[in-house]
Design a protein around this motif. Structure first.
Motif, PDB file in Angstrom:
ATOM      1  N   GLU A  18       0.834  -1.207   0.000  1.00 12.52           N
ATOM      2  CA  GLU A  18       0.000   0.000   0.000  1.00 12.52           C
ATOM      3  C   GLU A  18       0.869   1.258   0.000  1.00 12.52           C
ATOM      4  O   GLU A  18       0.593   2.215  -0.730  1.00 12.52           O
ATOM      5  N   ALA A  19       1.942   1.233   0.794  1.00 14.75           N
ATOM      6  CA  ALA A  19       2.859   2.381   0.804  1.00 14.75           C
ATOM      7  C   ALA A  19       3.527   2.546  -0.551  1.00 14.75           C
ATOM      8  O   ALA A  19       3.742   3.669  -1.021  1.00 14.75           O
TER       9      ALA A  19
ATOM     10  N   GLU B 231       2.251   1.840  -3.436  1.00 16.64           N
ATOM     11  CA  GLU B 231       1.283   2.450  -4.347  1.00 16.64           C
ATOM     12  C   GLU B 231       1.095   3.932  -4.039  1.00 16.64           C
ATOM     13  O   GLU B 231       0.819   4.725  -4.931  1.00 16.64           O
ATOM     14  N   GLN B 232       1.252   4.304  -2.779  1.00 16.10           N
ATOM     15  CA  GLN B 232       1.116   5.705  -2.380  1.00 16.10           C
ATOM     16  C   GLN B 232       2.373   6.510  -2.706  1.00 16.10           C
ATOM     17  O   GLN B 232       2.303   7.738  -2.826  1.00 16.10           O
ATOM     18  N   GLU B 233       3.501   5.829  -2.815  1.00 17.82           N
ATOM     19  CA  GLU B 233       4.793   6.481  -3.057  1.00 17.82           C
ATOM     20  C   GLU B 233       5.386   5.953  -4.368  1.00 17.82           C
ATOM     21  O   GLU B 233       6.271   5.099  -4.370  1.00 17.82           O
TER      22      GLU B 233
ATOM     23  N   ARG C 278       6.983   7.600   8.646  1.00 18.88           N
ATOM     24  CA  ARG C 278       7.428   7.240   7.293  1.00 18.88           C
ATOM     25  C   ARG C 278       8.400   8.301   6.792  1.00 18.88           C
ATOM     26  O   ARG C 278       8.142   9.499   6.921  1.00 18.88           O
TER      27      ARG C 278
END
Length: 279
Positions: free
Chosen positions: A104-105, A107-109, A167
């Motif tokens: 998920e991270a 896809e966010q980054e 993060r």
């Protein structure tokens, strides 16, 4: 479309850790394929049986190719073309949802070439897994004082021990557990197999940064590193491998001809330190 994940782990006399690794992975999130590579260890048959019983792919090498070489063999043996490659030690246990949190991270980054979780030690303490790239000054000071004065300012800055709950970007992420975007992995041709053990993750983080990718620490994803079972009985040879890899990394960073005296000084200093810590 949900991103696909390939998991690769490299074993060496890891019969006692592979089952907990695979059991925890089952609850960590979506995983499309798991490849376990054994580096020609005495426990290959036991590991292979456990991997096959769990329904995963097992690759037994005919020689010890080191960590980076083992990872490369696992990626090459995969039948899928994943969006992400999760590289982890076999003595890691995943918290529920850890893999999904890393993906998920990712896809966010979209600029993240690698993403690393919060890594806990067996006693629950946080391992500093998201560090700055070692400069010559920091590296020398950390090597000299890291064991006898753990709180020295160079080690504290390098290890970034106080930056564990948010993060953030890092210079490199621990190869004990790291999610690498497949695009970035293939662009850089993965881990450098010239590092038998240690510093292959430092080198990967540095090359990712040079190529414009980010290394992102993701503390909401949690794993526990139960201990270096595969190396605990060969401490002296592992110390040598660590120092050899340190020289490979630093000598390539300072590779210009005019750094020849510096490379010699680094070599002599590392030899001296190796003698001291393994005497």
């Amino acid at each position: 479309m949900t991103p696909s994940v390939l998991v690769v782990t490299v074993t060496y006399n890891s019969a006692d850790t592979i089952a907990p690794f695979l059991d925890s992975l089952a609850g960590a999130g979506r995983v499309d394929e798991v490849v376990v590579v054994d580096n020609a260890s005495a426990e290959a048959a036991e590991v292979g049986a456990a991997v096959s019983a769990a329904g995963h792919r097992f690759v037994e090498l005919d020689r010890n190719a080191g960590y980076g070489g083992g990872v490369r063999a696992g990626v090459e043996a995969a039948t899928s073309d994943p969006d992400y490659i999760l590289v982890a030690n076999p003595d890691v246990v995943f918290a529920p949802g850890a893999v999904d949190a890393l993906v998920e991270a990712g896809e966010q980054e979209p600029g993240a070439g690698s993403l690393g979780p919060k890594i806990l030690e067996a006693d629950g303490s946080i391992y500093p897994s998201a560090r700055r790239l070692p400069s010559l000054r920091t590296g020398v000071a950390h090597a000299l004082f890291g064991r006898i004065w753990p709180a020295n300012p160079w080690t504290v800055r390098y290890r970034a021990e106080r930056e564990t709950e948010t993060r953030r970007d890092a210079g490199w992420l621990s190869g004990a557990c790291v999610l690498v975007r497949s695009t970035a992995y293939r662009e850089l041709d993965g881990f450098d197999p010239g590092y038998f053990m240690y510093f292959e993750d430092v080198d990967l983080g540095a090359r990712l940064g040079q190529a414009g990718w980010r290394n992102v620490y993701v503390p909401e994803a949690i794993v526990t590193h139960t201990g270096a079972h595969s190396t605990s009985g060969v401490r002296r040879s592992m110390e040598k491998a660590h120092h050899d890899s340190a020289y490979r990394y630093l000598s390539r960073r300072y590779s210009a001809w005019y750094f020849a005296p510096l490379r010699l000084a680094i070599r002599l200093g590392l030899w001296g330190r190796l003698w001291w810590v393994s005497r």
